[in-house]
Design an enzyme around this catalytic site. Structure first.
Site, mmCIF file in Angstrom:
data_model
loop_
_atom_site.group_PDB
_atom_site.id
_atom_site.type_symbol
_atom_site.label_atom_id
_atom_site.label_comp_id
_atom_site.label_asym_id
_atom_site.label_seq_id
_atom_site.Cartn_x
_atom_site.Cartn_y
_atom_site.Cartn_z
ATOM 1 N N THR A 1 1.235 31.212 16.768
ATOM 2 C CA THR A 1 1.923 31.991 15.733
ATOM 3 C C THR A 1 2.035 33.451 16.162
ATOM 4 O OG1 THR A 1 0.775 30.531 14.166
ATOM 5 C CG2 THR A 1 2.186 32.214 13.238
ATOM 6 N N GLU B 1 -5.386 26.075 20.586
ATOM 7 C CA GLU B 1 -4.493 27.150 20.149
ATOM 8 C C GLU B 1 -5.000 27.696 18.814
ATOM 9 O OE1 GLU B 1 -0.093 27.494 18.112
ATOM 10 O OE2 GLU B 1 -0.345 26.025 19.724
ATOM 11 N N LYS C 1 8.295 24.815 22.931
ATOM 12 C CA LYS C 1 7.720 24.126 21.779
ATOM 13 C C LYS C 1 8.854 23.647 20.870
ATOM 14 C CE LYS C 1 5.069 25.414 17.633
ATOM 15 N NZ LYS C 1 4.294 26.521 17.025
#
Length: 222
Positions: free
Chosen positions: A79, A43, A139
Site C-alpha cells: 500500500t 508484505e 500486481k
C-alpha cells in the site's frame, strides 16, 4: 539482498502474505506465524499504524542469510502510494515495494535504488505502462474482479508480463491462477481472519502451510 535475488525468491516461493492489522505488534506476530508455516515473503501494508516499526522489527528478526532456514524471510512494504513512502520503507528494511496502483515516480525511485517494485494495475494499458517503466512483476489488483483466464488474455499481447494476482485468491482457486501463468499470488485476509477473530495466531501458520503446499503442488503439476 540484490534485486534479482528478491525477485527469484518471490517467484520461487510464489506466495506473498499481505498483512494488515491494528498495531505493529499484531502484524509482527502474524508475520512470524506465516513464516513458520512456510510463507517466506511478507508484505506489511502501510495502512498499519506505525507500520515502519513492524518492518524494522521483522527485518532485524529475519534474514535471508540466516543459518536456520526457519528464520529466513523477505520483508516488503505494501500500500505504498508515493516515492516518499517507498524510500522511508526501504530505509526501514523493506526489500520490495508494492502499490495498489501505478505511480511512475515510485517506480523510478525504486529502480534508482535497485528495489523490486510491484505496482497494481487493472488494464492492459496500465500493465504496458508499468513494463515501459521497468517493472518486473505487475500486481493484478483487485484480483477478485477477474477469473484466472484473464492472465492468458493479457499475456496474448504482452507475453513478457509477469503478473501477481492479489485479492480473491484462495486455496480453492490458487491452482487455477498458477496454471494460468501467475508468477506469484498475494494472500490477504483469508490468511489471518480466523486467527484474528479467535485470538489464536497459530492458525496463521496452519493456513500459511496450506498455501505454501498448494503453490508447490500447482507448480509441480500435482
Amino acid at each position: 539482498m540484490k534485486k534479482i535475488q528478491v525477485l527469484q525468491a518471490i517467484t520461487g516461493y510464489g506466495v506473498v502474505a499481505v498483512l494488515r492489522g491494528d498495531s505493529p505488534e499484531q502484524v509482527v506476530e502474524m508475520a512470524g506465524q506465516a513464516i513458520a508455516g512456510g510463507i517466506k515473503v511478507i508484505e506489511v501494508t502501510l495502512t498499519v499504524p506505525f507500520a515502519l516499526q513492524a518492518i524494522e522489527e521483522l527485518a532485524r528478526r529475519y534474514s535471508w542469510n540466516a543459518k536456520d532456514e526457519g528464520n529466513r524471510a523477505i520483508i516488503g512494504a505494501g500500500t505504498v502510494l508515493d516515492p516518499e513512502t517507498a524510500r522511508a520503507a526501504t530505509l526501514s528494511g523493506a526489500e520490495f515495494v508494492v502499490g495498489p496502483s501505478l505511480n511512475p515516480d515510485t517506480v523510478r525511485l525504486c529502480n534508482r535504488y535497485g528495489v523490486p517494485v510491484m505496482p497494481g494495475a487493472m488494464t492492459v494499458k496500465e500493465i504496458q505502462e508499468a513494463l515501459e517503466l521497468g517493472v518486473d512483476i505487475v500486481k493484478l489488483f483487485p484480483g477478485n474482479l477477474y477469473s484466472p483466464s484473464v492472465i492468458k488474455a493479457i499475456q496474448g499481447p504482452l507475453p513478457q508480463a509477469n503478473l501477481m494476482p492479489t485479492g480473491g485468491v484462495s486455496l480453492n482457486n490458487l491452482k487455477e491462477w498458477v496454471n494460468a501463468g501467475a508468477a506469484a499470488v498475494g494472500i490477504g485476509s483469508d490468511l489471518t481472519t480466523e486467527a484474528v477473530s479467535t485470538g489464536d495466531y497459530t492458525l496463521v501458520a496452519k493456513k500459511a502451510s496450506e498455501y505454501a503446499r498448494a503453490f508447490r503442488e500447482a507448480k509441480n503439476g500435482a
